[in-house]
Structures are given as structure tokens and as C-alpha cells.
Design an enzyme around this catalytic site. Structure first.
Site, PDB file in Angstrom:
ATOM      1  CD  GLU A 111       9.005   8.324  -0.863  1.00  0.00           C
ATOM      2  OE1 GLU A 111       7.995   8.526  -1.561  1.00  0.00           O
ATOM      3  OE2 GLU A 111      10.095   7.932  -1.329  1.00  0.00           O
ATOM      4  CE  LYS A 133       6.720   7.909  -5.483  1.00  0.00           C
ATOM      5  NZ  LYS A 133       7.510   7.986  -4.253  1.00  0.00           N
ATOM      6  CG  ASP A 157      -5.785  20.213  -8.173  1.00  0.00           C
ATOM      7  OD1 ASP A 157      -5.325  19.080  -7.943  1.00  0.00           O
ATOM      8  OD2 ASP A 157      -6.876  20.388  -8.721  1.00  0.00           O
ATOM      9  CG  HIS A 195      14.829   5.108   0.957  1.00  0.00           C
ATOM     10  ND1 HIS A 195      13.896   4.565   0.134  1.00  0.00           N
ATOM     11  CD2 HIS A 195      14.926   6.392   0.607  1.00  0.00           C
ATOM     12  CE1 HIS A 195      13.445   5.485  -0.697  1.00  0.00           C
ATOM     13  NE2 HIS A 195      14.070   6.605  -0.420  1.00  0.00           N
TER      14      HIS A 195
END
Ligand code: MEV
Length: 442
Positions: free
Chosen positions: A87, A280, A296, A392
Site C-alpha cells: 500500500e 487497520k 506470521d 495518498h
């Protein structure tokens, strides 16, 4: 079944034949697919073999960007943090936040605990009192019979911490658990824990078989570690006098920023819809380091969200403004390792750990938590000042320009043109095509 899309014996086919079959069966341009997939094979057969060994039916490698975020001052030591993430803006945001805090004392951390957990789930059909009154003896047998499995780990300072009997018959008839706790030192410990648990299950079964014969009264359902490890916990925080926060974009002074920032964190504490997005953002940073170091990320995410949901799903980070101070912290469970598993097998994971100066698992917990906190600070800082799209869109513009095969000159022109304009694929294409027509009217 005579379906061309099914196949038997696929796993034992050679890699080239696997690709060929897949490309010819599922694509309209099989030659291009074969060429593209094989172009991502490692140039060294030996290295490719290592990568193939991580999974099954591998046909190629899947490239992901490997970046670094420098200027992380964590507990008075400077790190350049490796991050694997697809991202855009994440690494830039982490670096910017790390730099911001570097001049304000850096990021502080504390490992609160390192306890890992595992469970043996079983059903008990006899009188519950028999189970409870004999459990101490059964536990003795389980510990004794797993001593050889534990020996190595014990030498490293870890091992089995305890085995408890948990009665869950109120939730499900006859259902009990062994809840075992472990210290696994620098390894994540999954193999060690699962091997111990399977031994506990066997010993438990044998113990009651010796007492009651075939009708022992016990049925083992399953033995597996728990990815929920709330006591394998680390805290990371930043703090400074509010006035030292400085001025922010959008005309906010330090005090107004601190208040708005805290309001945003409060919102993530009370509203699960916001909390999921907020968390998130934290995992944008955490997962990137977890992946880069060969750990992991599914286990880390599962555990973090279970922890966040302990009292109704909420924010993993918190903010306090007290006596003129800004205090922002994150508490997150992180069951990771720096030895074993992929950490030493994956060539780049190995380099990531070298970049971090071969940290212990505890040190890596600190670094990962600090990255999660920095990521969260950067995201919320943007959200409450300029909005997230400013950063962004810069990256989005670059991606569109790459897709449209813009030249270096076109890149420069487009970046200056779109500085104060909305970026969209159509707008960039139109800009480029107008520009190209101006240069070459034919
Ligand atoms: C985007 O990947 C992450 C953010 O949505 C996190 C947040 O909203 O706090 C920007």
C-alpha cells in the site's frame, strides 16, 4: 468427471508442466503467461528451491515491495525499520512520524509479558469430581512425559509454565480444556507448543485408560496452540509537552491539534466501525514489519483483533492530555520470533533481522509495536489536519503515471500540474494526451 479444468496428480508434476497446464487451461494468452510467470523465478536455482520449500504447488514468486523506514528512535537506539507492504504512503507515513518523534524523545516501549498459550480440548463423560480430584496426578504424568520435548527449550530459559484444567461444561456439555502456558524465548514456538500439547493429550488419555480401561471416560477432541495470547503483550508510547508538538497543516496550533487528535482516538475507543479502520492503520505498520522479518501476520492480526474485542471491539491505542502533556500509547499482543521458522530461511527476512541488528524476540516486539504506534500517529495526524487523500493522491498519481508509461519529463509536469487539482485516472490520461499532442501534433 470430464472437466478440463480439473486435474489429478498436479502436485507431483514438474513446475514447468504445472505452469503450462494452468496457463493453457485458464488463460487465452498462455505463452505470455508462461513467459511472465517464469520471469519472476529467482536467477539462482538454489535460492528458488528455498522459496519453493515454503509452500506447495509453487509456480512462481509474488513480488512485494520491500522498503525501509529510517529514523526510528526506540528506547534511545536508532533503527532503520524494514517493511514489506503493497500500500502506497504507509512507509512514507511511518518514516515521517518516526522523524517527528525523534526530536521529541523518540518512542518508548515496555514488554509486559511473553506468555504463549495452547489448549487440549476434550470431553469427560464420568463424574466431574473424579476428573478434578485426579487432575494433579494426571498433570504430573503430562509434565514428566513431555520432559524430553521440553529439554532444549528449558536450556534456553523457557519451557512449559503451567497446565490448568478449565471446566466449560456450563457452555457445552462434558466440555473441558487443558489450558497450557509456555515461555518460548526467541522463537514463536508454534511447533514446540503443538508437540507438547499432543503429548499432553496422549498422556492424559493414557492416565485415565490406566485407571478405567477402555471405558476411560475421556475423549480428546483436538490439541492446538491458541493464537490469542493477551499476556504476550508490549506497550509503545510517545509523550511530550503539548506546546512541543508545534504547528500543524490546516492552521492548527499545538493545543488545538492535541485536542482534536485525542477526540479522534476517543472516537475509535467508542465506535467499532471507526475502531476497525483505526486498528487497520496500526496493522499497516505492524504487518509490514512482521512480514519483513518472516513472522506470521495472520496470527498477529487474529490475536490483535481478539485483544481489541475483549470488552467490545475498540481501539488498540489511547491518548491522554494531562498537566500540559501529550501522551499517546499502544498496547498490543505480539507473539513473534527471531529464530526458527522463516526468520532464518527466507533470505530477505534474514537480512531484515540483520538490519535490526539481530534482535531478540522481545526487542523485535518493541520495534514492531513502535512501528504500529508511529503508523497510527501518522494516519490520525493526517486525518485530523489535511485529510488522508493529500498524501495518498501523490502516490496514486505516481502509480497512474507509471501505468500510462509517462516519461521523466511528463512525470515532473504532471506532479506540478496536479499539486492543487483532483487526481483521477481519466484526468491524468487527459493531461498526458493533451501534453503529448502539444509536443507532437501528429
Ligand atoms: C489506510 O490504509 C489506513 C487508514 O484508514 C487508517 C485510519 O483511518 O486511521 C488511513
Amino acid at each position: 468427471m470430464n472437466d478440463k479444468k480439473t486435474i489429478s496428480g498436479f502436485s507431483s508434476m514438474r513446475k514447468r508442466d504445472k505452469i503450462k497446464w494452468m496457463a493453457k487451461t485458464f488463460f487465452t494468452d498462455p505463452e505470455a503467461v508462461i513467459h511472465e510467470l517464469s520471469s519472476y523465478w529467482h536467477s539462482s536455482d538454489e535460492q528458488q528451491k528455498i522459496l519453493d520449500g515454503f509452500s506447495e504447488n509453487t509456480i512462481s514468486n509474488f513480488p512485494m515491495p520491500f522498503g525501509v523506514a529510517p529514523n526510528f528512535l526506540i528506547d534511545d537506539k536508532t533503527y532503520c525499520v524494514p517493511m514489506v507492504i503493497e500500500e502506497s504512503s504507509v512507509v512514507a507515513a511511518a518514516s515521517a512520524a518516526a522523524k517527528f518523534w525523534m526530536s521529541r524523545g523518540g518512542i518508548h516501549t515496555e514488554v509486559i509479558g511473553t506468555k504463549k498459550l495452547g489448549q487440549v480440548h476434550f470431553l469427560w463423560y464420568k463424574d466431574p469430581e473424579i476428573l478434578k480430584s485426579t487432575f494433579a496426578k494426571a498433570k504430573e504424568k503430562m509434565l514428566k512425559e513431555s520432559a524430553s520435548i521440553e529439554a532444549n527449550m528449558k536450556q534456553r530459559g523457557g519451557g512449559i509454565l503451567d497446565i490448568e484444567l478449565i471446566d466449560l461444561t456450563k457452555s457445552k456439555e462434558n466440555y473441558y480444556q487443558l489450558k497450557a502456558s509456555f515461555e518460548t524465548c526467541d522463537s514463536m514456538g508454534a511447533n514446540f507448543i503443538n508437540t507438547c500439547l499432543e503429548q499432553f493429550a496422549q498422556s492424559l488419555k493414557n492416565f485415565y485408560a490406566a485407571h478405567f480401561g477402555d471405558n476411560s471416560g475421556i475423549e480428546i477432541i483436538m490439541s492446538i496452540l491458541s493464537n490469542y495470547t493477551p499476556e504476550c503483550l508490549v506497550k509503545a508510547w510517545v509523550e511530550c509537552p503539548i506546546e512541543d508538538l508545534g504547528e500543524f497543516k490546516g492552521g492548527l496550533n499545538a493545543a488545538a491539534f492535541a485536542k482534536r487528535f485525542k477526540d479522534a482516538i476517543d472516537i475509535a475507543e467508542i465506535d467499532p466501525y471507526r475502531a476497525a479502520t483505526h486498528n487497520k492503520g496500526i496493522y499497516n505498520g505492524i504487518d509490514a514489519v512482521v512480514l519483513a522479518t518472516g513472522n506470521d501476520f495472520r496470527a498477529i492480526e487474529a490475536c490483535g483483533h481478539a485483544y481489541a474485542a475483549e470488552n467490545g471491539y475498540s481501539s488498540l491505542s489511547h491518548c491522554e492530555l494531562k498537566d500540559g502533556n501529550f501522551y499517546f500509547y499502544l498496547e498490543v499482543p505480539l507473539a513473534i520470533g527471531t529464530v526458527g521458522g522463516l526468520t532464518s530461511l527466507h533470505p530477505i527476512a534474514k537480512r531484515s533481522l540483520e538490519l535490526l541488528e539481530k534482535p531478540s524476540a522481545k526487542k523485535l516486539m518493541r520495534i514492531i509495536a513502535a512501528t504500529g504506534l508511529a503508523q497510527n500517529f501518522a494516519a490520525v495526524r493526517s486525518l485530523v489536519t489535511t485529510g488522508i487523500q493529500e498524501g495518498h493522491m501523490k502516490m496514486h498519481l505516481q502509480n497512474i503515471l507509471v501505468q500510462l508509461k509517462a516519461t521523466d519529463e511528463e512525470f515532473e509536469k504532471a506532479i506540478s500540474h496536479f499539486q492543487d487539482r483532483m487526481v483521477s485516472f481519466a484526468a491524468v490520461r487527459e493531461f498526458l494526451s493533451k501534453n503529448r499532442k502539444l509536443i507532437s501534433p501528429n
